[in-house]
Design a protein around this motif. Structure first.
Motif, PDB file in Angstrom:
ATOM      1  N   PRO A 298      -6.386   1.943 -11.780  1.00 43.06           N
ATOM      2  CA  PRO A 298      -6.390   3.103 -10.876  1.00 43.06           C
ATOM      3  C   PRO A 298      -6.955   4.332 -11.576  1.00 43.06           C
ATOM      4  O   PRO A 298      -6.621   4.612 -12.729  1.00 43.06           O
ATOM      5  CB  PRO A 298      -4.912   3.287 -10.527  1.00 43.06           C
ATOM      6  CG  PRO A 298      -4.284   1.967 -10.783  1.00 43.06           C
ATOM      7  CD  PRO A 298      -5.033   1.358 -11.925  1.00 43.06           C
ATOM      8  N   GLY A 299      -7.825   5.054 -10.873  1.00 42.30           N
ATOM      9  CA  GLY A 299      -8.431   6.239 -11.451  1.00 42.30           C
ATOM     10  C   GLY A 299      -9.619   5.963 -12.337  1.00 42.30           C
ATOM     11  O   GLY A 299     -10.295   6.887 -12.797  1.00 42.30           O
ATOM     12  N   GLY A 300      -9.904   4.680 -12.582  1.00 43.69           N
ATOM     13  CA  GLY A 300     -11.043   4.327 -13.426  1.00 43.69           C
ATOM     14  C   GLY A 300     -12.363   4.420 -12.676  1.00 43.69           C
ATOM     15  O   GLY A 300     -12.409   4.607 -11.452  1.00 43.69           O
ATOM     16  N   ASN A 301     -13.444   4.296 -13.410  1.00 42.20           N
ATOM     17  CA  ASN A 301     -14.786   4.357 -12.835  1.00 42.20           C
ATOM     18  C   ASN A 301     -15.418   2.970 -12.824  1.00 42.20           C
ATOM     19  O   ASN A 301     -15.171   2.164 -13.722  1.00 42.20           O
ATOM     20  CB  ASN A 301     -15.676   5.317 -13.637  1.00 42.20           C
ATOM     21  CG  ASN A 301     -15.105   6.713 -13.700  1.00 42.20           C
ATOM     22  OD1 ASN A 301     -14.406   7.146 -12.787  1.00 42.20           O
ATOM     23  ND2 ASN A 301     -15.395   7.420 -14.772  1.00 42.20           N
ATOM     24  N   ILE A 302     -16.221   2.720 -11.832  1.00 35.61           N
ATOM     25  CA  ILE A 302     -16.902   1.427 -11.709  1.00 35.61           C
ATOM     26  C   ILE A 302     -18.326   1.673 -11.235  1.00 35.61           C
ATOM     27  O   ILE A 302     -18.590   2.612 -10.479  1.00 35.61           O
ATOM     28  CB  ILE A 302     -16.148   0.488 -10.744  1.00 35.61           C
ATOM     29  CG1 ILE A 302     -16.687  -0.927 -10.828  1.00 35.61           C
ATOM     30  CG2 ILE A 302     -16.214   0.994  -9.321  1.00 35.61           C
ATOM     31  CD1 ILE A 302     -15.850  -1.949 -10.074  1.00 35.61           C
ATOM     32  N   THR A 303     -19.238   0.844 -11.693  1.00 32.95           N
ATOM     33  CA  THR A 303     -20.637   0.909 -11.273  1.00 32.95           C
ATOM     34  C   THR A 303     -21.023  -0.423 -10.641  1.00 32.95           C
ATOM     35  O   THR A 303     -20.830  -1.475 -11.251  1.00 32.95           O
ATOM     36  CB  THR A 303     -21.565   1.207 -12.457  1.00 32.95           C
ATOM     37  OG1 THR A 303     -21.220   2.472 -13.021  1.00 32.95           O
ATOM     38  CG2 THR A 303     -23.020   1.250 -12.009  1.00 32.95           C
ATOM     39  N   TYR A 379     -11.068  -5.189  -7.024  1.00 29.78           N
ATOM     40  CA  TYR A 379      -9.609  -5.162  -7.131  1.00 29.78           C
ATOM     41  C   TYR A 379      -9.183  -3.992  -8.022  1.00 29.78           C
ATOM     42  O   TYR A 379      -9.932  -3.553  -8.897  1.00 29.78           O
ATOM     43  CB  TYR A 379      -9.072  -6.448  -7.754  1.00 29.78           C
ATOM     44  CG  TYR A 379      -9.424  -7.716  -7.011  1.00 29.78           C
ATOM     45  CD1 TYR A 379      -8.544  -8.289  -6.100  1.00 29.78           C
ATOM     46  CD2 TYR A 379     -10.640  -8.361  -7.224  1.00 29.78           C
ATOM     47  CE1 TYR A 379      -8.859  -9.461  -5.432  1.00 29.78           C
ATOM     48  CE2 TYR A 379     -10.969  -9.537  -6.552  1.00 29.78           C
ATOM     49  CZ  TYR A 379     -10.069 -10.079  -5.661  1.00 29.78           C
ATOM     50  OH  TYR A 379     -10.384 -11.236  -5.003  1.00 29.78           O
ATOM     51  N   ILE A 380      -7.958  -3.535  -7.814  1.00 24.70           N
ATOM     52  CA  ILE A 380      -7.343  -2.543  -8.696  1.00 24.70           C
ATOM     53  C   ILE A 380      -6.168  -3.194  -9.397  1.00 24.70           C
ATOM     54  O   ILE A 380      -5.303  -3.790  -8.759  1.00 24.70           O
ATOM     55  CB  ILE A 380      -6.889  -1.293  -7.912  1.00 24.70           C
ATOM     56  CG1 ILE A 380      -8.111  -0.472  -7.487  1.00 24.70           C
ATOM     57  CG2 ILE A 380      -5.966  -0.433  -8.756  1.00 24.70           C
ATOM     58  CD1 ILE A 380      -7.778   0.829  -6.831  1.00 24.70           C
ATOM     59  N   SER A 381      -6.152  -3.107 -10.731  1.00 23.75           N
ATOM     60  CA  SER A 381      -5.042  -3.656 -11.498  1.00 23.75           C
ATOM     61  C   SER A 381      -4.067  -2.534 -11.825  1.00 23.75           C
ATOM     62  O   SER A 381      -4.480  -1.433 -12.190  1.00 23.75           O
ATOM     63  CB  SER A 381      -5.544  -4.312 -12.782  1.00 23.75           C
ATOM     64  OG  SER A 381      -6.162  -3.357 -13.619  1.00 23.75           O
ATOM     65  N   ASN A 463       2.740 -10.236  -2.457  1.00 21.09           N
ATOM     66  CA  ASN A 463       2.026 -10.385  -1.187  1.00 21.09           C
ATOM     67  C   ASN A 463       1.870  -9.073  -0.442  1.00 21.09           C
ATOM     68  O   ASN A 463       0.869  -8.837   0.229  1.00 21.09           O
ATOM     69  CB  ASN A 463       2.751 -11.394  -0.289  1.00 21.09           C
ATOM     70  CG  ASN A 463       2.319 -12.824  -0.586  1.00 21.09           C
ATOM     71  OD1 ASN A 463       1.215 -13.040  -1.064  1.00 21.09           O
ATOM     72  ND2 ASN A 463       3.191 -13.774  -0.328  1.00 21.09           N
ATOM     73  N   LEU A 464       2.847  -8.192  -0.546  1.00 15.68           N
ATOM     74  CA  LEU A 464       2.812  -6.949   0.220  1.00 15.68           C
ATOM     75  C   LEU A 464       2.056  -5.841  -0.502  1.00 15.68           C
ATOM     76  O   LEU A 464       1.937  -4.743   0.014  1.00 15.68           O
ATOM     77  CB  LEU A 464       4.245  -6.484   0.530  1.00 15.68           C
ATOM     78  CG  LEU A 464       5.081  -7.444   1.383  1.00 15.68           C
ATOM     79  CD1 LEU A 464       6.468  -6.885   1.591  1.00 15.68           C
ATOM     80  CD2 LEU A 464       4.396  -7.728   2.711  1.00 15.68           C
ATOM     81  N   SER A 465       1.524  -6.137  -1.677  1.00 17.56           N
ATOM     82  CA  SER A 465       0.837  -5.113  -2.453  1.00 17.56           C
ATOM     83  C   SER A 465      -0.625  -5.491  -2.625  1.00 17.56           C
ATOM     84  O   SER A 465      -0.959  -6.651  -2.824  1.00 17.56           O
ATOM     85  CB  SER A 465       1.496  -4.953  -3.825  1.00 17.56           C
ATOM     86  OG  SER A 465       0.747  -4.087  -4.640  1.00 17.56           O
ATOM     87  N   SER A 466      -1.484  -4.495  -2.564  1.00 13.39           N
ATOM     88  CA  SER A 466      -2.901  -4.721  -2.828  1.00 13.39           C
ATOM     89  C   SER A 466      -3.243  -4.396  -4.278  1.00 13.39           C
ATOM     90  O   SER A 466      -4.404  -4.449  -4.660  1.00 13.39           O
ATOM     91  CB  SER A 466      -3.745  -3.839  -1.905  1.00 13.39           C
ATOM     92  OG  SER A 466      -3.422  -2.469  -2.088  1.00 13.39           O
ATOM     93  N   GLU A 467      -2.242  -4.062  -5.059  1.00 13.17           N
ATOM     94  CA  GLU A 467      -2.451  -3.728  -6.456  1.00 13.17           C
ATOM     95  C   GLU A 467      -2.053  -4.895  -7.342  1.00 13.17           C
ATOM     96  O   GLU A 467      -0.991  -5.488  -7.185  1.00 13.17           O
ATOM     97  CB  GLU A 467      -1.633  -2.493  -6.827  1.00 13.17           C
ATOM     98  CG  GLU A 467      -1.875  -1.992  -8.227  1.00 13.17           C
ATOM     99  CD  GLU A 467      -1.140  -0.700  -8.511  1.00 13.17           C
ATOM    100  OE1 GLU A 467      -0.181  -0.732  -9.299  1.00 13.17           O
ATOM    101  OE2 GLU A 467      -1.504   0.332  -7.928  1.00 13.17           O
TER     102      GLU A 467
END
Length: 645
Positions: A298-303, A379-381, A463-467
């Protein structure tokens, strides 16, 4: 006989501008310049400077062989030039969309020769206009221009035109198709949307909905740059929605749309623009990849990098819900002979996760896209406890075997995700519960090949979390036999040592090796790796072990790899067996039992005792021999003494 009917609304300048001076006799050619530049933005003011002939009284500016502006004032001396100023320049095609209170020029055209044309406004208040026919040499057609206005939104403006010959004014031709002006009024603004979405695959269906004005009699769908109404529908009650269905989308449907509705109160304000994009027009699909990884904190950058073998002008990135849409110019990379574009997403949040694709298109057809890239899921870890990633077949495998990677945790995760570093495909599995309370999932990779080699990580989630959880520690899978030679392995000082001794395992190769890998048969931990050093005749690496214990006993092999393919190894060296002698501890009750931490070495004790016995026996023998010699000497001396008496 048929003829056509078009609308001309304050045409913008195109690329060809002609200047001409009509005076008696032959005159020198004038010079035409444009300020501030020949390439300008919409709504800018443009000035054309026409310089040339001394004594010219009139200058005319032509656009596409038609007179555009006339300048009749005396040219400025001494430069003898005329200025043509055009404010708010635009680039519109003929259209029947007009603004409240504006004037419109309607053009009636026929390929057959008629003396006159008649324009008729249909409806309760019928109006008509008559114009002489003029021959257009550039189009080889007969035409008449009718100026109509000001138009208002309070009524419908539907027109047809006819033609007749002078000698038979009562005999008219068949009418043209009707043309209805769409007057953008001030009533309630309409809503326009597409289902299932505005990005549509070629040959699939799409429905355009126009919603707005109460008690609307008719709703009209208009496609920009089209001279015809795209569709007309009566709204469905009570929702006041007009439905425009396209059962099979083709490239002609790509473009920008607006809708209008007419009621007794007049025309509505036009809707916002709906852009319909048709995909699958070009068959060469690009490839989408994530840097550094499709799993980000979370809060990271991606290209996201979109790559294409085809030279599309633009590459565009989309998300499945179309909340994220970005277009970039493609750049050609000579080293890889490909076109690519980078899409940077900063400060990743839950809104960014989902499935992305990229497409290519050309500047002259921005609504016609290529087939999409494969899906890329982001995805977000999170910060929850990391699981463990294990392999029961070892870290170094031969091709053709089966491999199962197990992701497990003492946290009751509902599902697990396996990720191979450097690739975009992630595998997701549900969990299995063990009797000890662990949750786990087995990921089986059948028929191991060179593509199996790499570094793997896994994540857990509820299951209820997207993280997703934090990443497991990395696990390397190495594939043997991919380089056609094998190194050699030797041990110093020898292969049988005592506990606490130091051992060096020497890996050598006459072929180039960048990294040497030392593996112990049956070991759970990952193999050791060392960069090779080039000596006089070969490449080598020394694996040093200090104060060895019996736990290090076993069969060892070494392999080599190149930096260009870290996970693809040579054939294995011949095996070498390391034997570390055991140790014992003297317990308080007097018994002896094996113990790796003991300080009493039985073997050394046996050797010492044996040596002491041998030394004792030698001393005793020497003493006996000495006694015998002494007794003999003494007896001989006593015999001589008796004889002398």
């Amino acid at each position: 006989m048929t003829f056509t009917f078009t609308v001309l609304i304050y045409m913008g300048l195109l690329s060809y501008v002609l200047a001409a001076i009509f005076l008696a006799g032959a005159l020198p050619k004038p010079i035409l310049r444009v300020l501030p530049d020949s390439v300008v933005s919409e709504n800018m003011t443009v000035t054309f400077l026409c310089e040339g002939t001394t004594g010219a009284k009139e200058y005319s500016l032509y656009k596409d062989r038609h007179k555009y502006l006339r300048h009749t004032e005396n040219p400025q001396t001494p430069k003898d030039k005329a200025e043509f100023s055009i404010s708010k320049i635009d680039h519109k095609h003929p259209s029947h969309v007009v603004t409240e209170g504006g004037n419109v020029t309607l053009n009636c055209i026929s390929r057959q020769q008629y003396s006159r044309f008649i324009l008729v406004k249909e409806g309760p208040q019928k109006l008509s206009w008559t114009q002489d026919s003029q021959y257009n040499y550039s189009t080889r057609e007969f035409q008449a221009l009718f100026s109509v206005g000001p138009v208002t939104s309070g009524q419908r403006w539907t027109f047809r035109c006819y033609s007749f010959k002078k000698n038979k004014p009562q005999l008219w031709s068949e009418p043209s198709d009707p043309l209805e002006l769409l007057v953008s009024g001030t009533l309630h603004k309409l809503t326009i949307k597409a289902e299932p979405g505005s990005v549509v695959t070629c040959r699939s269906a799409v429905t355009i909905w126009c919603e707005g004005t109460m008690n609307a009699e008719i709703c009209v769908l208009h496609k920009e740059e089209s001279q015809k109404t795209w569709g007309t529908q009566t709204p469905e009650m009570p929702e006041n929605k007009a439905k425009f269905s396209i059962p099979s989308v083709t490239q002609e449907h790509g473009g920008q749309y607006h809708c209008y509705c007419y009621s007794s109160a007049g025309w509505s304000e036009r809707s916002d623009t709906l852009e319909i994009v048709v995909t699958g027009i070009y068959y060469k699909k690009p490839h989408l990849t994530a840097l550094p990884s499709p799993v980000i904190s979370p809060g990271g950058n991606i290209t996201l990098k979109c790559i294409s073998w085809v030279g599309y002008d633009k590459l565009i990135l989309t998300k499945e819900d179309q909340k994220f849409l970005s277009s970039m110019n493609s750049q050609y990379i000579h080293s890889i002979r490909q076109y690519q574009a980078y899409f940077f997403i900063a400060s990743m949040t839950q809104d960014h996760i989902g499935t992305f694709q990229c497409y290519g298109y050309y500047n002259d057809t921005p609504q016609l896209w290529s087939v999409p890239s494969d899906h890329l899921k982001i995805y977000i870890s999170g910060l929850s406890k990391k699981p463990s990633l294990l392999t029961h077949q070892g870290h170094i495998l031969d091709p053709g075997k089966s491999l199962t990677l197990q992701c497990c945790s003492d946290i009751n995760y509902d599902r697990f995700l396996l990720y191979k570093v450097g690739e975009d495909n992630l595998t997701e599995h549900g969990n299995q519960q063990t009797k000890t309370g662990f949750s786990l999932s087995n990921f089986t990779l059948d028929s191991v090949s060179s593509s199996t080699g790499g570094q793997y990580r896994c994540y857990g989630a509820y299951n209820l979390s997207s993280e997703w959880s934090a990443s497991s520690d990395p696990l390397d899978i190495l594939i043997a036999g991919q380089l056609p030679f094998s190194p050699s392995l030797s041990m110093k000082p020898n292969s049988t040592v005592h506990s606490g001794d130091n051992v060096t395992l020497l890996c050598q190769s006459t072929n180039k090796v960048d990294t040497f890998i030392l593996s112990k048969e049956g070991a759970a931990q990952q193999p050791q790796q060392l960069k090779s050093k080039f000596q006089v005749w070969d490449f080598q690496a020394e694996f040093s072990m200090s104060a060895v214990t019996t736990a290090l006993s076993g069969t060892y092999r070494c392999y080599g790899s190149w930096d260009s393919s870290l996970y693809l190894l040579t054939q294995a060296s011949d095996p070498v067996e390391l034997t570390v002698s055991g140790e014992v501890t003297l317990h308080s009750h007097g018994d002896l039992s094996p113990n790796p931490r003991t300080t009493l070495d039985l073997e050394n004790q046996d050797h010492t005792l044996e040596n002491l016995i041998r030394m004792g026996m030698a001393v005793m023998i020497l003493i006996v021999i000495g006694i015998l010699i002494f007794e003999g000497w003494w007896s001989q001396r006593q015999g001589k003494h008796v004889a002398g008496m």
